[in-house]
Motif scaffolding. Structure first.
Motif, PDB file in Angstrom:
ATOM      1  N   GLY A 257      -3.008  10.199 -15.737  1.00  0.00           N
ATOM      2  CA  GLY A 257      -3.264   8.764 -15.640  1.00  0.00           C
ATOM      3  C   GLY A 257      -2.282   7.906 -16.409  1.00  0.00           C
ATOM      4  N   LEU A 258      -1.086   8.413 -16.673  1.00  0.00           N
ATOM      5  CA  LEU A 258      -0.106   7.652 -17.452  1.00  0.00           C
ATOM      6  C   LEU A 258       0.626   6.609 -16.620  1.00  0.00           C
ATOM      7  CD1 LEU A 258       1.435  10.573 -19.557  1.00  0.00           C
ATOM      8  CD2 LEU A 258      -0.392   8.989 -20.191  1.00  0.00           C
ATOM      9  N   VAL A 259       0.706   6.820 -15.306  1.00  0.00           N
ATOM     10  CA  VAL A 259       1.396   5.884 -14.415  1.00  0.00           C
ATOM     11  C   VAL A 259       0.384   5.379 -13.396  1.00  0.00           C
ATOM     12  CG1 VAL A 259       3.312   5.562 -12.815  1.00  0.00           C
ATOM     13  CG2 VAL A 259       3.548   7.171 -14.717  1.00  0.00           C
ATOM     14  N   ARG A 260       0.165   4.073 -13.388  1.00  0.00           N
ATOM     15  CA  ARG A 260      -0.810   3.477 -12.485  1.00  0.00           C
ATOM     16  C   ARG A 260      -0.134   2.955 -11.227  1.00  0.00           C
ATOM     17  NH1 ARG A 260      -4.948   5.835 -13.805  1.00  0.00           N
ATOM     18  NH2 ARG A 260      -6.154   4.321 -12.607  1.00  0.00           N
ATOM     19  N   SER A 261      -0.931   2.689 -10.219  1.00  0.00           N
ATOM     20  CA  SER A 261      -0.403   2.256  -8.927  1.00  0.00           C
ATOM     21  C   SER A 261       0.452   0.997  -9.036  1.00  0.00           C
ATOM     22  CB  SER A 261      -1.564   2.019  -7.952  1.00  0.00           C
ATOM     23  OG  SER A 261      -1.098   1.478  -6.742  1.00  0.00           O
TER      24      SER A 261
ATOM     25  N   LEU B  64       2.552   9.991  -7.987  1.00  0.00           N
ATOM     26  CA  LEU B  64       2.111  10.719  -6.797  1.00  0.00           C
ATOM     27  C   LEU B  64       1.373  11.996  -7.175  1.00  0.00           C
ATOM     28  CD1 LEU B  64       2.083  10.845  -3.729  1.00  0.00           C
ATOM     29  CD2 LEU B  64       4.268  12.056  -3.803  1.00  0.00           C
ATOM     30  N   ARG B  65       1.835  12.680  -8.209  1.00  0.00           N
ATOM     31  CA  ARG B  65       1.157  13.899  -8.663  1.00  0.00           C
ATOM     32  C   ARG B  65      -0.272  13.594  -9.094  1.00  0.00           C
ATOM     33  NH1 ARG B  65       3.668  17.986 -13.207  1.00  0.00           N
ATOM     34  NH2 ARG B  65       1.828  19.258 -13.605  1.00  0.00           N
ATOM     35  N   ASP B  66      -0.451  12.554  -9.893  1.00  0.00           N
ATOM     36  CA  ASP B  66      -1.799  12.154 -10.311  1.00  0.00           C
ATOM     37  C   ASP B  66      -2.631  11.696  -9.115  1.00  0.00           C
ATOM     38  OD1 ASP B  66      -1.540  12.764 -12.949  1.00  0.00           O
ATOM     39  OD2 ASP B  66      -1.556  10.709 -13.679  1.00  0.00           O
ATOM     40  N   HIS B  67      -2.003  10.916  -8.236  1.00  0.00           N
ATOM     41  CA  HIS B  67      -2.725  10.346  -7.101  1.00  0.00           C
ATOM     42  C   HIS B  67      -3.240  11.440  -6.168  1.00  0.00           C
ATOM     43  CE1 HIS B  67      -3.704   7.497  -3.895  1.00  0.00           C
ATOM     44  NE2 HIS B  67      -3.071   8.316  -3.066  1.00  0.00           N
ATOM     45  N   ILE B  68      -2.400  12.416  -5.859  1.00  0.00           N
ATOM     46  CA  ILE B  68      -2.829  13.510  -4.984  1.00  0.00           C
ATOM     47  C   ILE B  68      -3.983  14.273  -5.623  1.00  0.00           C
ATOM     48  CG2 ILE B  68      -2.129  15.738  -4.033  1.00  0.00           C
ATOM     49  CD1 ILE B  68       0.661  14.568  -3.601  1.00  0.00           C
ATOM     50  N   THR B  69      -3.869  14.560  -6.907  1.00  0.00           N
ATOM     51  CA  THR B  69      -4.939  15.271  -7.605  1.00  0.00           C
ATOM     52  C   THR B  69      -6.227  14.461  -7.601  1.00  0.00           C
ATOM     53  OG1 THR B  69      -3.283  16.281  -9.059  1.00  0.00           O
ATOM     54  CG2 THR B  69      -5.576  16.391  -9.769  1.00  0.00           C
ATOM     55  N   ARG B  70      -6.093  13.156  -7.865  1.00  0.00           N
ATOM     56  CA  ARG B  70      -7.273  12.294  -7.917  1.00  0.00           C
ATOM     57  C   ARG B  70      -7.961  12.206  -6.560  1.00  0.00           C
ATOM     58  NH1 ARG B  70      -5.069   8.720 -10.418  1.00  0.00           N
ATOM     59  NH2 ARG B  70      -4.282   7.360  -8.784  1.00  0.00           N
TER      60      ARG B  70
ATOM     61  N   TYR C 116       0.783  -1.226   0.000  1.00  0.00           N
ATOM     62  CA  TYR C 116       0.000   0.000   0.000  1.00  0.00           C
ATOM     63  C   TYR C 116       0.823   1.289   0.000  1.00  0.00           C
ATOM     64  CZ  TYR C 116      -3.714  -3.284   1.109  1.00  0.00           C
ATOM     65  OH  TYR C 116      -4.589  -4.342   1.065  1.00  0.00           O
ATOM     66  N   ALA C 117       2.135   1.184   0.133  1.00  0.00           N
ATOM     67  CA  ALA C 117       2.973   2.391   0.131  1.00  0.00           C
ATOM     68  C   ALA C 117       3.688   2.527  -1.209  1.00  0.00           C
ATOM     69  CB  ALA C 117       3.995   2.333   1.266  1.00  0.00           C
ATOM     70  N   HIS C 118       4.100   3.749  -1.504  1.00  0.00           N
ATOM     71  CA  HIS C 118       4.877   4.015  -2.709  1.00  0.00           C
ATOM     72  C   HIS C 118       6.103   4.829  -2.340  1.00  0.00           C
ATOM     73  CE1 HIS C 118       2.060   2.356  -5.613  1.00  0.00           C
ATOM     74  NE2 HIS C 118       1.098   2.874  -4.870  1.00  0.00           N
ATOM     75  N   GLY C 119       7.214   4.513  -3.004  1.00  0.00           N
ATOM     76  CA  GLY C 119       8.460   5.201  -2.724  1.00  0.00           C
ATOM     77  C   GLY C 119       8.593   6.484  -3.522  1.00  0.00           C
ATOM     78  N   PHE C 120       9.815   7.027  -3.484  1.00  0.00           N
ATOM     79  CA  PHE C 120      10.043   8.304  -4.151  1.00  0.00           C
ATOM     80  C   PHE C 120      11.493   8.363  -4.629  1.00  0.00           C
ATOM     81  CE2 PHE C 120       9.980  12.937  -4.637  1.00  0.00           C
ATOM     82  CZ  PHE C 120       8.716  13.111  -5.163  1.00  0.00           C
ATOM     83  N   ARG C 121      11.858   7.411  -5.521  1.00  0.00           N
ATOM     84  CA  ARG C 121      13.231   7.343  -6.010  1.00  0.00           C
ATOM     85  C   ARG C 121      13.338   7.540  -7.511  1.00  0.00           C
ATOM     86  NH1 ARG C 121      17.364   8.531  -3.665  1.00  0.00           N
ATOM     87  NH2 ARG C 121      18.645   7.152  -4.930  1.00  0.00           N
ATOM     88  N   GLY C 122      12.217   7.552  -8.216  1.00  0.00           N
ATOM     89  CA  GLY C 122      12.285   7.656  -9.660  1.00  0.00           C
ATOM     90  C   GLY C 122      11.209   8.568 -10.221  1.00  0.00           C
ATOM     91  N   LEU C 123      11.361   8.909 -11.470  1.00  0.00           N
ATOM     92  CA  LEU C 123      10.397   9.782 -12.138  1.00  0.00           C
ATOM     93  C   LEU C 123       8.997   9.161 -12.200  1.00  0.00           C
ATOM     94  CD1 LEU C 123      10.146  12.519 -13.526  1.00  0.00           C
ATOM     95  CD2 LEU C 123      10.738  11.386 -15.683  1.00  0.00           C
ATOM     96  N   PRO C 124       8.848   7.854 -12.502  1.00  0.00           N
ATOM     97  CA  PRO C 124       7.495   7.275 -12.509  1.00  0.00           C
ATOM     98  C   PRO C 124       6.780   7.438 -11.178  1.00  0.00           C
ATOM     99  CG  PRO C 124       9.036   5.788 -13.587  1.00  0.00           C
ATOM    100  CD  PRO C 124       9.858   6.856 -12.944  1.00  0.00           C
ATOM    101  N   GLU C 125       7.512   7.308 -10.064  1.00  0.00           N
ATOM    102  CA  GLU C 125       6.887   7.450  -8.751  1.00  0.00           C
ATOM    103  C   GLU C 125       6.422   8.888  -8.519  1.00  0.00           C
ATOM    104  OE1 GLU C 125       9.267   4.072  -6.159  1.00  0.00           O
ATOM    105  OE2 GLU C 125      10.302   5.942  -6.686  1.00  0.00           O
ATOM    106  N   ALA C 126       7.206   9.858  -8.977  1.00  0.00           N
ATOM    107  CA  ALA C 126       6.812  11.260  -8.818  1.00  0.00           C
ATOM    108  C   ALA C 126       5.573  11.580  -9.657  1.00  0.00           C
ATOM    109  CB  ALA C 126       7.965  12.170  -9.208  1.00  0.00           C
ATOM    110  N   LEU C 127       5.543  11.062 -10.888  1.00  0.00           N
ATOM    111  CA  LEU C 127       4.381  11.294 -11.748  1.00  0.00           C
ATOM    112  C   LEU C 127       3.138  10.610 -11.186  1.00  0.00           C
ATOM    113  CD1 LEU C 127       6.029  10.896 -15.261  1.00  0.00           C
ATOM    114  CD2 LEU C 127       5.277  13.009 -14.159  1.00  0.00           C
TER     115      LEU C 127
END
Length: 465
Positions: free
Chosen positions: A432-436, A132-138, A119-130
């Motif tokens: 929505g380009l990067v899914r969970s 998180l941006r979509d997820h927060i907005t959603r 259920y957690a997501h990291g923050f080491r790469g560009l896909p994770e940042a993208l």
């Protein structure tokens, strides 16, 4: 041959291309992507300040004399002097080397906490940042349309674990981002505004760490500045606290409290790339043992630097006690796993590789810190250049100036995005380009997003999730 194009690998390749004559050596760089990622600005990508391409610097453009091979290193044969790799289309290959520099970097650090990997997501790469941006907005958009107050509150609650550099910046800038989204969505929607306010729901951010203060690895004055800024934005700082269990509905804290949330950001630290374990060389704390010259003992043709290397810090000596209780031989602490050390180690690695080929003299890695900078967003920062503690807009100017100077490219584009962010509202859209499922926490390649099942041989990162 250089494996990895992070701070250490990119700096090694660039310095080597300047030191070695064109006709004397071929420099090969093996990396999964065709860009260098400027990690310190990832929180600004996740919060809508910078577009993704601003923090990705073309390897072909900045390293014109280096041959780039796209692929992930799968193993190193020290006897045959060959590196096995898998390219982006799933094909396997090998590369021979005379000198090898291992600069494979690090991945998310995992802890045996139930539910975190799911259920957690990291923050080491560009896909994770993208993502998180979509997820927060959603989550903010779904909360605006939610009739149930409890569900609305859970979607508006964001939990960040780890109050180091990354976690502190994500929480500080994330709170500003969600406040801006809240204002944009509530203003034209009276019903949404009324529903949110009736339930007392506004964006809520929690920053957890088992340490006694935020930024525990930095000077207390920087920590106090960051703490003050976070609290002024109503970020809840829970020191001496961590996650006991993560579930789909929220997280259990180790003090027994349950926090309903749909967002768990894992920033507890990093560990060396798993490739290090497979090399078969001595390690310390999971990092390859190297000499002060960044050589691997017993293998003069192999060098290592950056997060993958246990580099002795010659500026921080310690004494080990011998078996009789007295002072034993002199030893040194290890350099921290930071971009500042990695980039400077890259310069030394390049110099020493060149020296091993007869160009110049080898030297040990020795670096005195010139200060640190933490970007807290909203013209707020904490910095201590040359040991002088700064805060507020002046610290923000120093921090942004440092980032522009440290980036090997894209400086004008980054500065332009900063200017636009200062005068225009952020775009509240999710692409929505990067899914969970494409950015799992437990991954050896945070720089690559997983893709759905593809025909055989079409992509090394396939999943059936």
């Amino acid at each position: 041959m250089i494996v990895g194009a992070g701070f250490a690998g990119h700096r090694t390749a660039r310095a080597l291309s300047r030191i070695l004559p064109r006709d004397r050596a071929e420099i090969v760089l093996l990396n999964p992507t065709d860009y260098f990622l400027y990690l310190p600005l990832l929180p600004q990508v996740a919060t809508g300040i910078l577009e993704a391409r601003r923090v990705t610097v073309s390897l072909a453009h900045t390293l014109p004399r280096v041959r780039l091979v796209l692929g992930e290193a799968a193993g190193v044969d020290l006897e045959a002097r060959r590196v096995a790799y898998t390219d982006p289309e799933g094909r396997h290959g090998e590369l021979a080397y005379d000198r090898l520099v291992l600069a494979v970097g690090s991945v998310n650090k995992l802890l045996p906490v139930p539910g975190v990997a799911e259920y957690a997501h990291g923050f080491r790469g560009l896909p994770e940042a993208l993502y998180l941006r979509d997820h927060i907005t959603r989550q903010t958009e779904l909360a605006a349309a939610e009739a149930d107050a409890g569900e609305c509150a859970a979607r508006c609650t964001f939990v960040v674990v780890g109050a180091g550099y990354t976690g502190t910046e994500v929480a500080a800038q994330g709170k500003l981002f969600t406040d801006a989204l809240y204002a944009q969505m509530a203003r034209p929607r009276p019903t949404a505004r009324a529903a949110w306010r009736s339930g007392g729901t506004q964006p809520r951010w929690l920053l957890l760490d088992i340490a006694p203060r935020v930024l525990p690895e930095l000077d207390r004055r920087l920590s106090a500045t960051a703490d003050r800024v976070l609290r002024s934005r109503s970020v809840e700082i829970r020191t001496g606290t961590s996650v006991r269990e993560a579930t789909e509905a929220g997280v259990w804290l180790d003090d027994g409290e349950f926090v309903p949330t749909r967002t768990l950001v894992w920033c507890v630290g990093v560990r060396p790339d798993p490739l290090v374990d497979g090399v078969g060389l001595p390690v310390e704390r999971g990092r390859l043992l190297v000499t002060p010259q960044l050589n691997v003992p017993g293998h003069p043709e192999v060098f290592a630097c950056g997060d993958a290397a246990a580099v002795p810090d010659l500026t921080r000596p310690v004494r080990k006690k011998d078996g009789h209780g007295g002072d034993g031989q002199r030893d040194f602490e290890l350099t921290p796993m930071t971009a500042q050390h990695a980039s400077r180690q890259g310069d030394v690695a390049a110099r020493n590789v060149a020296a091993s080929l007869g160009h110049g003299e080898a030297r040990p890695y020795k670096h005195h810190d010139l200060g640190f900078a933490v970007d807290l967003g909203g013209l707020k920062a904490a910095a201590n250049p040359l040991g002088v503690p700064l805060s507020g807009p002046l610290a923000d100017a120093v921090t942004r100036g440092y980032h522009l100077a440290a980036m090997p490219g894209n400086r004008v584009r980054v500065a332009a995005d900063w200017l636009l962010d200062a005068v225009l509202p952020r775009q509240a859209v999710q692409l929505g380009l990067v899914r969970s499922w494409s950015v799992p926490l437990d991954t050896a390649s945070p720089e690559l997003a997983r893709v759905p099942d593809a025909p055989a041989g079409k992509g090394p990162h396939r999943t059936t999730e």
